[in-house]
Design a protein around this motif. Sequence first.
Motif, short mmCIF file in Angstrom:
data_model
loop_
_atom_site.label_atom_id
_atom_site.label_comp_id
_atom_site.label_asym_id
_atom_site.label_seq_id
_atom_site.Cartn_x
_atom_site.Cartn_y
_atom_site.Cartn_z
N THR A 101 -4.98 -4.35 -10.35
CA THR A 101 -4.67 -5.20 -9.22
C THR A 101 -3.15 -5.34 -9.03
O THR A 101 -2.37 -5.14 -9.94
CB THR A 101 -5.27 -6.61 -9.40
N ILE A 102 -2.79 -5.70 -7.80
CA ILE A 102 -1.43 -6.11 -7.46
C ILE A 102 -1.54 -7.55 -6.99
O ILE A 102 -2.13 -7.84 -5.95
CB ILE A 102 -0.83 -5.21 -6.37
N ARG A 103 -0.99 -8.45 -7.80
CA ARG A 103 -1.22 -9.87 -7.62
C ARG A 103 0.05 -10.58 -7.14
O ARG A 103 1.17 -10.16 -7.41
CB ARG A 103 -1.71 -10.50 -8.93
N TRP A 104 -0.14 -11.67 -6.45
CA TRP A 104 0.92 -12.48 -5.86
C TRP A 104 0.90 -13.85 -6.50
O TRP A 104 -0.17 -14.44 -6.67
CB TRP A 104 0.63 -12.61 -4.36
N PHE A 105 2.07 -14.36 -6.93
CA PHE A 105 2.10 -15.71 -7.46
C PHE A 105 3.32 -16.44 -6.93
O PHE A 105 4.28 -15.83 -6.43
CB PHE A 105 2.07 -15.72 -8.99
N ASN A 106 3.29 -17.75 -7.02
CA ASN A 106 4.38 -18.59 -6.53
C ASN A 106 5.00 -19.35 -7.70
O ASN A 106 4.32 -19.70 -8.66
CB ASN A 106 3.86 -19.60 -5.50
N ARG A 154 0.84 -1.21 0.00
CA ARG A 154 0.00 0.00 0.00
C ARG A 154 0.87 1.26 0.00
O ARG A 154 0.64 2.20 -0.76
CB ARG A 154 -0.92 -0.02 1.21
N ALA A 155 1.91 1.26 0.85
CA ALA A 155 2.78 2.43 0.94
C ALA A 155 3.53 2.67 -0.37
O ALA A 155 3.72 3.82 -0.79
CB ALA A 155 3.77 2.26 2.09
N GLY A 156 3.95 1.57 -1.03
CA GLY A 156 4.65 1.72 -2.30
C GLY A 156 3.78 2.33 -3.38
O GLY A 156 4.25 3.13 -4.20
N VAL A 157 2.50 1.98 -3.39
CA VAL A 157 1.58 2.55 -4.38
C VAL A 157 1.36 4.03 -4.09
O VAL A 157 1.45 4.89 -4.98
CB VAL A 157 0.24 1.81 -4.36
N LEU A 158 1.10 4.35 -2.82
CA LEU A 158 0.72 5.72 -2.45
C LEU A 158 1.90 6.69 -2.50
O LEU A 158 1.69 7.90 -2.43
CB LEU A 158 0.09 5.73 -1.06
N MET A 159 3.13 6.19 -2.61
CA MET A 159 4.28 7.08 -2.76
C MET A 159 4.10 8.04 -3.93
O MET A 159 4.60 9.16 -3.92
CB MET A 159 5.56 6.26 -2.94
N TRP A 160 3.38 7.58 -4.95
CA TRP A 160 3.24 8.39 -6.17
C TRP A 160 2.30 9.57 -6.00
O TRP A 160 2.30 10.48 -6.85
CB TRP A 160 2.80 7.51 -7.33
N ASN A 161 1.50 9.61 -4.95
CA ASN A 161 0.63 10.77 -4.74
C ASN A 161 1.43 12.04 -4.50
O ASN A 161 0.94 13.14 -4.74
CB ASN A 161 -0.33 10.51 -3.58
N ILE A 183 7.43 -2.17 -5.26
CA ILE A 183 6.09 -1.85 -5.74
C ILE A 183 6.05 -0.45 -6.36
O ILE A 183 5.40 -0.23 -7.39
CB ILE A 183 5.07 -1.97 -4.59
N ALA A 184 6.76 0.50 -5.75
CA ALA A 184 6.79 1.85 -6.31
C ALA A 184 7.34 1.83 -7.74
O ALA A 184 6.84 2.54 -8.62
CB ALA A 184 7.61 2.77 -5.42
N HIS A 185 8.37 1.03 -7.97
CA HIS A 185 8.94 0.90 -9.31
C HIS A 185 7.91 0.36 -10.29
O HIS A 185 7.73 0.91 -11.39
CB HIS A 185 10.16 -0.02 -9.23
N GLU A 186 7.22 -0.70 -9.91
CA GLU A 186 6.25 -1.31 -10.82
C GLU A 186 5.04 -0.41 -11.04
O GLU A 186 4.50 -0.34 -12.15
CB GLU A 186 5.82 -2.68 -10.30
N VAL A 187 4.60 0.29 -10.01
CA VAL A 187 3.49 1.23 -10.18
C VAL A 187 3.90 2.33 -11.15
O VAL A 187 3.09 2.78 -11.97
CB VAL A 187 3.06 1.82 -8.82
#
Length: 893
Positions: A380-385, A341-348, A493-497
Amino acid sequence: MKYWIRKLVICIFLLYNWLLGTNYAAANQLANNDVPPFHAITAMENIASADNIFSDSRREDLRRFREIVKATEKLEGLFTLYRSHEDGRTYWEIKPEQLNRNYLATVTLESGLGESGIYSGLPLTDFLFYFRRVNNNLHFVVRNVKFRTEEGEPEQRSLTRSFSDSVLYALPIDTIDPWSKNILINLDDLLMQDFPGLTPILKYSLQADYRLEPSKSYFGDINSFPENLEIDSIYGFYSPEGANLVTLPDSRALSLKVHYSFSQLPENNGYIPRIADDRVGYFITAFQDFSHNHSHDPFVRYINRWHLEPSDPNAPLSPPKKPIVFWIENAVPLEYRDAIRAGVLMWNQAFAKAGFQNAIEVQQMPDDADWHPADVRYNTIRWFNSLDAGFAKGPTRVNPFTGEILDADIIVDANMVRSIQQEYRAYAESGNSKSKLDGCDVAGFQRDSELCYGREATNQAAIGALALSLLPDTTPTSAAMQEYVQQYLRSLIAHEVGHTLGLRHNFHGSTMLAPQELNNTEITHSKGLAGSVMDYLPVNIAPQGVEQGDYFPGVIGPYDEWAIEYGYKINPEATTDAILPEAEKSFLEKIALASPQPELSYATDEDIWDINPLANLWDMSSDVLIYSQWQMDNARVMWERLDQRYLAPGESYSNLRALFNRVLGYYFRNATLVSQYIGGQSFRRVHAGDETSWAFVPVSLEKQRQALAKLQEYVFAEDAFNFSPQLLNQLAPSRWQHWGNPIPNDRLDYPLHDRILQFQSRVLRSLLNSDRLSRLQDIELKTQPGKALSIPELFETLQQGIWTEVFTPAEPKPISSLRRSLQREYLNILLEMMLRNTNTSEDGRTLAWYELRQLQTAIDNRLKDLGENIDISTLAHLQVTSDRITKALGIRD
């Protein structure tokens, strides 16, 4: 009277349609008063005698249509589907007004294999398509969007015959409703074949021939919404030979789920495309415009961005009418959701400077959500294995006409975090109260700039966790390690967003701060650790004697803010008349003119070809020579700490071997960064009139000489690698051999000479390759006389350093085995040049000949001086070297 007649006709007509199980366009016309009374009476009479007014074929169509709609479940939305739960058949209804209309298809691999590039959540393809009826077939056509011209231009007539669309499928029409003219096709004909092209993907990734088996394939969930159609297809594949896979119980058979989103393309929604500028790094939508033949550049380029509109256009800071919302998938582990969540909201922070308050929102996908993460309506931000993936990716789906981003789905492999946690647990569990010891290029469907943070990102995170354990000489607390993981995941996450906002990589972003500023949190918490989070940033490990600061960025950088301003700031002078992209050129140029500022430096994937030492992957600071020296010193300390410690009783020595390899790789990666200074040139995407007028600026002679000195000290010197026998005798391999953990078929003991020579050779050959030598020669013409590193100086410096024992006489002593290996490799490189086994220039060959003559003379003189005061290995080494040169020079002469 007319009113009641009309209402009576409507009632009869709707009753008839209810018996058929469908609604017809004629009923809508009646209900909307579009049919006069006498026509309504005629329509009622036609209904009563339908079997008499149709031909045999039309009556058969009507009968067929009635059978389908009565025996199936009706799914209404953008497209209407009829699905039978008895025989599994599904029919797709296409209305006449839906023919020849553009729709967007996005295809996602929903379930994968967990290895060899077949991973859950990967995007397969997206494209624009339309339906076209040709006789008894319905064509599924992919629209060609690469060539355009303005409406009304004469050349518009020639485009359709000059360039072709792609007709992927000709689908047999199952039936046509005689009343509404709606077409029904069997969905099996379209999607129960290899629509996404999985067969060649499997062949490439698995090196085996798999074939789709219709009997093992079927449809899963199907949902039709007002603006999109969502379909799950499960495909069964079979190969008689199978593949070398360990994640399958039997590799001859596998199943893959593919999710399809067919959606309505936004039209006339007020979105204005924005012209791209090569000084600001955005992904682009490009097309060739034939209506502007006078232009020196035939291409029009729009940046890819979201449609953001301020709710209050007159306010300097306004919430958007429709924010960008990211949903954290309910499969993401609970302990990582806050960091994501924090990584996404960094862009605000960036959007606020562009005039938007809270442009991005984050919501949590409920555990009982009734929607699919691949649904085109949700970002979405998805998780896979996986067994071997170790990457994250942030793709977007874009309107190919305008560049408007419509959807984004970030995927993150659990291995990117798991490896850090495993190393920490192994370290914490392996020690005792006295002393503790750590026990502790990606296949895919596309190899492009969107495939980020692969194996090396995981290595960087792991080396940081190791440094956190070893450099302070104390075991880190659980809280410290948790904070480290949170920093890493937030930055990831910030990089990918950033990618999903339209931004490309910026490999110049890491150069913003001086080395001495990297661990000053007063600077990094406000300005940022790097100019851009869109760089591939290494873990920031403080040098010895300096208090550790941030390991990874906690805020976005100045370049990120500037790039978002270019992409999303609303032109305050725009009017309702200025709706063309060209109207914003002067407004955008004012923003782009700031590009020469050092903190706004930009270099992306195509700019990093071993030429610019400040535009690299996994480097940090404005002086990489200092930074890399710090990191190599850190690596040496980590080796010492590994040597001083011991494993807990019962702990496998293979853990120590894995750590030793990780530190060795980290050491040589930083040495490689130093080598980029030789023949290096900074490159900036400046335009004429910018403050910085030169696109290329060669690295100073002083810096290049410093780089050569550092390479000699840390890579080529006799004492560059000193490991105790105790440490080397503990580097045992893992002895577990089973699926997912094979034993390598190489030496049982640690191949120290081979490993070190491999790294030394890589650096040495890169310094002497033909491209670098050509650049050095060219740079001599770009600088003042005596201000460039010449090729003769490069050869002489390397030869004097690598053959110090010959050129710098001292007390007689043996040449070590590591040095002999390096010297042989240097000799091999010069011989290859001289004997024309490489594409080296003639000047390079001539200098190789000259250096070989100098080396032979020095060896012969040294042999005379040493006499018998020399060990046999050194004597044989020097004699055979002289003999090889003699023979090579004889062949040459």
